[in-house]
Design a protein around this motif. Structure first.
Motif, PDB file in Angstrom:
ATOM      1  N   ILE A 281     -21.636  24.041 -10.455  1.00 12.44           N
ATOM      2  CA  ILE A 281     -21.229  24.672 -11.718  1.00 12.44           C
ATOM      3  C   ILE A 281     -20.402  23.701 -12.549  1.00 12.44           C
ATOM      4  CG2 ILE A 281     -19.873  26.537 -12.741  1.00 12.44           C
ATOM      5  CD1 ILE A 281     -20.493  28.149 -10.128  1.00 12.44           C
ATOM      6  N   THR A 282     -19.468  23.011 -11.911  1.00 12.33           N
ATOM      7  CA  THR A 282     -18.608  22.067 -12.633  1.00 12.33           C
ATOM      8  C   THR A 282     -19.429  21.003 -13.339  1.00 12.33           C
ATOM      9  OG1 THR A 282     -16.772  22.430 -11.107  1.00 12.33           O
ATOM     10  CG2 THR A 282     -16.737  20.391 -12.385  1.00 12.33           C
ATOM     11  N   GLU A 283     -20.439  20.478 -12.658  1.00 14.80           N
ATOM     12  CA  GLU A 283     -21.289  19.470 -13.276  1.00 14.80           C
ATOM     13  C   GLU A 283     -22.136  20.077 -14.394  1.00 14.80           C
ATOM     14  OE1 GLU A 283     -23.689  15.886 -13.949  1.00 14.80           O
ATOM     15  OE2 GLU A 283     -21.596  16.499 -13.742  1.00 14.80           O
ATOM     16  N   ALA A 284     -22.573  21.319 -14.209  1.00 10.61           N
ATOM     17  CA  ALA A 284     -23.419  21.958 -15.220  1.00 10.61           C
ATOM     18  C   ALA A 284     -22.666  22.185 -16.516  1.00 10.61           C
ATOM     19  CB  ALA A 284     -23.961  23.276 -14.687  1.00 10.61           C
ATOM     20  N   VAL A 285     -21.422  22.656 -16.450  1.00 13.69           N
ATOM     21  CA  VAL A 285     -20.693  22.936 -17.687  1.00 13.69           C
ATOM     22  C   VAL A 285     -20.235  21.646 -18.355  1.00 13.69           C
ATOM     23  CG1 VAL A 285     -20.017  25.240 -16.963  1.00 13.69           C
ATOM     24  CG2 VAL A 285     -18.463  23.314 -16.498  1.00 13.69           C
ATOM     25  N   ARG A 286     -20.208  20.541 -17.612  1.00  9.90           N
ATOM     26  CA  ARG A 286     -20.022  19.243 -18.262  1.00  9.90           C
ATOM     27  C   ARG A 286     -21.309  18.824 -18.949  1.00  9.90           C
ATOM     28  NH1 ARG A 286     -21.943  14.623 -18.471  1.00  9.90           N
ATOM     29  NH2 ARG A 286     -23.433  15.105 -16.810  1.00  9.90           N
ATOM     30  N   TRP A 287     -22.413  18.986 -18.242  1.00  7.68           N
ATOM     31  CA  TRP A 287     -23.732  18.528 -18.705  1.00  7.68           C
ATOM     32  C   TRP A 287     -24.181  19.294 -19.945  1.00  7.68           C
ATOM     33  CZ3 TRP A 287     -28.725  21.027 -17.322  1.00  7.68           C
ATOM     34  CH2 TRP A 287     -29.832  20.198 -17.565  1.00  7.68           C
ATOM     35  N   THR A 288     -24.056  20.615 -19.935  1.00  9.15           N
ATOM     36  CA  THR A 288     -24.367  21.440 -21.107  1.00  9.15           C
ATOM     37  C   THR A 288     -23.259  22.463 -21.251  1.00  9.15           C
ATOM     38  OG1 THR A 288     -26.758  21.179 -20.748  1.00  9.15           O
ATOM     39  CG2 THR A 288     -26.060  22.939 -22.228  1.00  9.15           C
ATOM     40  N   SER A 289     -22.245  22.116 -22.019  1.00  8.97           N
ATOM     41  CA  SER A 289     -21.076  22.984 -22.150  1.00  8.97           C
ATOM     42  C   SER A 289     -21.450  24.262 -22.897  1.00  8.97           C
ATOM     43  CB  SER A 289     -19.956  22.259 -22.894  1.00  8.97           C
ATOM     44  OG  SER A 289     -19.602  21.071 -22.211  1.00  8.97           O
ATOM     45  N   PRO A 290     -21.198  25.442 -22.314  1.00  5.52           N
ATOM     46  CA  PRO A 290     -21.553  26.697 -23.005  1.00  5.52           C
ATOM     47  C   PRO A 290     -20.852  26.830 -24.353  1.00  5.52           C
ATOM     48  CG  PRO A 290     -21.076  27.106 -20.683  1.00  5.52           C
ATOM     49  CD  PRO A 290     -20.675  25.687 -20.964  1.00  5.52           C
ATOM     50  N   ILE A 291     -19.557  26.510 -24.384  1.00  2.00           N
ATOM     51  CA  ILE A 291     -18.837  26.480 -25.663  1.00  2.00           C
ATOM     52  C   ILE A 291     -18.827  25.028 -26.108  1.00  2.00           C
ATOM     53  CG2 ILE A 291     -16.669  26.997 -26.842  1.00  2.00           C
ATOM     54  CD1 ILE A 291     -16.158  29.167 -24.829  1.00  2.00           C
ATOM     55  N   TRP A 292     -19.878  24.658 -26.848  1.00  2.00           N
ATOM     56  CA  TRP A 292     -20.139  23.248 -27.116  1.00  2.00           C
ATOM     57  C   TRP A 292     -19.215  22.715 -28.215  1.00  2.00           C
ATOM     58  CZ3 TRP A 292     -21.614  18.934 -29.705  1.00  2.00           C
ATOM     59  CH2 TRP A 292     -22.268  17.944 -28.977  1.00  2.00           C
ATOM     60  N   SER A 293     -19.062  23.471 -29.278  1.00  2.00           N
ATOM     61  CA  SER A 293     -18.240  23.002 -30.395  1.00  2.00           C
ATOM     62  C   SER A 293     -17.806  24.214 -31.208  1.00  2.00           C
ATOM     63  CB  SER A 293     -19.032  22.024 -31.265  1.00  2.00           C
ATOM     64  OG  SER A 293     -18.200  21.361 -32.186  1.00  2.00           O
ATOM     65  N   ALA A 294     -16.900  25.008 -30.631  1.00  2.00           N
ATOM     66  CA  ALA A 294     -16.583  26.292 -31.256  1.00  2.00           C
ATOM     67  C   ALA A 294     -15.091  26.545 -31.413  1.00  2.00           C
ATOM     68  CB  ALA A 294     -17.196  27.429 -30.437  1.00  2.00           C
ATOM     69  N   THR A 295     -14.264  25.564 -31.122  1.00  2.00           N
ATOM     70  CA  THR A 295     -12.828  25.733 -31.325  1.00  2.00           C
ATOM     71  C   THR A 295     -12.299  24.597 -32.186  1.00  2.00           C
ATOM     72  OG1 THR A 295     -12.267  24.510 -29.297  1.00  2.00           O
ATOM     73  CG2 THR A 295     -12.540  26.902 -29.111  1.00  2.00           C
ATOM     74  N   ALA A 296     -11.199  24.851 -32.848  1.00  2.00           N
ATOM     75  CA  ALA A 296     -10.696  23.876 -33.817  1.00  2.00           C
ATOM     76  C   ALA A 296      -9.171  23.860 -33.821  1.00  2.00           C
ATOM     77  CB  ALA A 296     -11.223  24.211 -35.216  1.00  2.00           C
ATOM     78  N   ARG A 297      -8.623  22.821 -34.437  1.00  2.00           N
ATOM     79  CA  ARG A 297      -7.195  22.701 -34.681  1.00  2.00           C
ATOM     80  C   ARG A 297      -6.990  22.355 -36.152  1.00  2.00           C
ATOM     81  NH1 ARG A 297      -7.850  24.394 -30.340  1.00  2.00           N
ATOM     82  NH2 ARG A 297      -6.887  23.791 -28.365  1.00  2.00           N
ATOM     83  N   ARG A 298      -5.795  22.654 -36.662  1.00  2.00           N
ATOM     84  CA  ARG A 298      -5.468  22.358 -38.062  1.00  2.00           C
ATOM     85  C   ARG A 298      -4.199  21.515 -38.091  1.00  2.00           C
ATOM     86  NH1 ARG A 298      -5.423  27.571 -41.093  1.00  2.00           N
ATOM     87  NH2 ARG A 298      -3.647  27.991 -39.734  1.00  2.00           N
ATOM     88  N   SER A 299      -4.245  20.434 -38.871  1.00  2.00           N
ATOM     89  CA  SER A 299      -3.075  19.558 -38.989  1.00  2.00           C
ATOM     90  C   SER A 299      -1.994  20.266 -39.798  1.00  2.00           C
ATOM     91  CB  SER A 299      -3.464  18.237 -39.651  1.00  2.00           C
ATOM     92  OG  SER A 299      -4.000  18.454 -40.950  1.00  2.00           O
ATOM     93  N   THR A 300      -0.757  20.136 -39.350  1.00  2.00           N
ATOM     94  CA  THR A 300       0.356  20.816 -40.013  1.00  2.00           C
ATOM     95  C   THR A 300       1.079  19.923 -41.010  1.00  2.00           C
ATOM     96  OG1 THR A 300       1.861  20.189 -38.217  1.00  2.00           O
ATOM     97  CG2 THR A 300       0.710  22.327 -38.026  1.00  2.00           C
ATOM     98  N   LYS A 301       0.706  18.633 -41.041  1.00  2.00           N
ATOM     99  CA  LYS A 301       1.337  17.708 -41.979  1.00  2.00           C
ATOM    100  C   LYS A 301       0.398  16.541 -42.222  1.00  2.00           C
ATOM    101  CE  LYS A 301       3.842  15.541 -38.138  1.00  2.00           C
ATOM    102  NZ  LYS A 301       5.165  15.320 -37.517  1.00  2.00           N
ATOM    103  N   ASP A 302       0.671  15.777 -43.256  1.00  2.00           N
ATOM    104  CA  ASP A 302      -0.114  14.570 -43.505  1.00  2.00           C
ATOM    105  C   ASP A 302       0.064  13.604 -42.344  1.00  2.00           C
ATOM    106  OD1 ASP A 302      -0.741  15.659 -45.942  1.00  2.00           O
ATOM    107  OD2 ASP A 302       0.687  14.427 -47.081  1.00  2.00           O
TER     108      ASP A 302
END
Length: 406
Positions: A281-302
């Motif tokens: 399972i560990t190798e599988a979720v590395r190989w094809t991550s279920p949450i591939w690109s669905a989280t984000a961060r926002r910069s609080t300053k320049d």
């Protein structure tokens, strides 16, 4: 659109990302680990080092945020989009039932009968699409029952997460920054209306008759005597769970099977020795991550990161699926390999906004695979059928057509 954005980045489309994000992200890792992508109207972090650096920032430079499409889908306050005291309060609502010691208390009794029931429906057929007939149903039924949604069919739960996924990943914008496909939110809106119609009576019942379901605990836990949590706090997080948490175990299970089917010798070893399932399972979720690109961060300053200027308020998409293919950490990352030297991956995120259900998801997958491999130890990929994958925000096999001797 930034005039400094290279053409190869500026010309990428959402359709290309959904079909196969790997070539584009491989080039990003090599040439622009942090880059503004006009199609997404945000910056993208594509290497493991950059994702970790931003996700683990504890100096106040970044905060959790979801994309405009995510906010449009979930509403507020959603745990993915909250920070500070609000985030702590929401995690205190959802986390207790997902702690490893608590999951160990209930997960076998919850998931194993479900897995057995589904595998019994097709084990004598000699063939199945394991995504539709097993992985997704086991996943949604396990979480649905945990949440208290026994009255909702597995097919309806799958329909809800698919519709919410269409909405959540409808991230494309035009040159003026407006959603390029407003109609893409209609399926998610339909699902949310249905969800409220189903849940309102259940929440009414749990308000006066609490039980051990997760949603009953969300209503009551941590609240003053005689009070329950506001539903407008609960619903955005129900939508988060019905999308991310519903699909994650099933798609991790499907990717584990798909990966092992590319290495029949390794599949045979795992079937012969179930103690290897967690490693698979560990190798599988590395190989094809279920949450591939669905989280984000926002910069609080320049700020400036590795020569890239990030104005305050810039949204950075954390592409964990790309990070898990980072050539600096993984040899031949596109190859599934049970014997790969264990290196921590980012399949479940990092930092304060890491996935709350990591342990629960992994245990549901483990139990599902144990039951499947015990019942069908001679599993093969259907001849002449290639396994196709889809998704940029969430990614998994579309179908997993398999055969076996009965």
């Amino acid at each position: 659109m930034s005039t400094t954005t290279p053409n190869w980045i500026a010309e990428i489309t959402m359709e290309e990302l959904e079909a196969n994000p790997h070539p584009f992200y491989a080039r990003l890792r090599a040439e622009a680990p942090l880059a503004y992508v006009p199609a997404l109207d945000c910056y993208v972090a594509s290497t493991k080092e950059m994702c970790r650096r931003i996700a683990n920032a504890d100096d106040g430079d970044f905060e959790g945020v979801i994309t405009p499409a995510g906010r449009r889908t979930f509403g507020e306050p959603a745990v993915l989009d909250a920070n500070g005291e609000q985030h702590d309060q929401l995690r205190a609502m959802v986390d207790p039932g997902l702690q490893p010691s608590e999951v160990d208390r209930y997960v076998d009794d919850l998931a194993r009968p479900i897995a057995r029931r589904y595998v019994e429906q097709f084990e004598n057929d000699g063939r199945a699409d394991l995504v539709a007939q097993y992985c997704e149903p086991v996943s949604v039924r396990s979480l649905g029952d945990l949440m208290g949604l026994q009255s909702v069919s597995s097919d309806k739960l799958r329909e809800w997460f698919r519709k919410l996924n269409v909405s959540f990943t409808n991230a494309g914008v035009d040159e003026s920054g407006h959603f390029s496909n407003p109609e893409g939110f209609v399926p998610g809106d339909e699902a949310k209306t249905e969800i409220r119609e189903v849940l309102d009576p259940l929440l009414d019942k749990w308000t006066v008759e609490p039980d051990d379901s997760a949603l009953s605990h969300w209503l009551h836990d941590g609240m003053p005597e005689g009070q329950v949590r506001d539903r407008e706090t609960i619903y955005p997080n129900v939508f988060v769970f019905l999308l991310g948490a519903m699909q994650e175990p099933g798609h991790a299970m499907a990717s584990t099977i798909a990966g092992l089917l590319t290495r029949p010798d390794q599949l045979e070893r795992v079937i012969d020795d179930p103690s290897l399932i967690r490693r698979a399972i560990t190798e599988a979720v590395r190989w094809t991550s279920p949450i591939w690109s669905a989280t984000a961060r926002r910069s609080t300053k320049d700020m400036t990161l590795d020569g890239v200027d990030l104005p305050a308020g810039s949204v950075v998409m954390m592409s964990y699926g790309s990070a898990n293919h980072d050539e600096n950490d993984y040899d031949d990352p596109s190859r599934y390999d049970l014997d790969r030297t264990p290196v921590p991956n980012l399949a479940f995120g990092a930092g304060k906004h890491a996935c709350a259900g990591t342990y629960f998801a992994t245990e549901v997958v483990r139990i599902g695979l144990e039951e499947l491999f015990e019942a069908i130890p001679n599993l093969n990929r259907e001849a002449d059928h290639e396994t196709d994958y889809w998704g940029w925000g969430f990614r998994s096999p579309v179908e997993l057509r398999t055969t076996w001797e009965v």
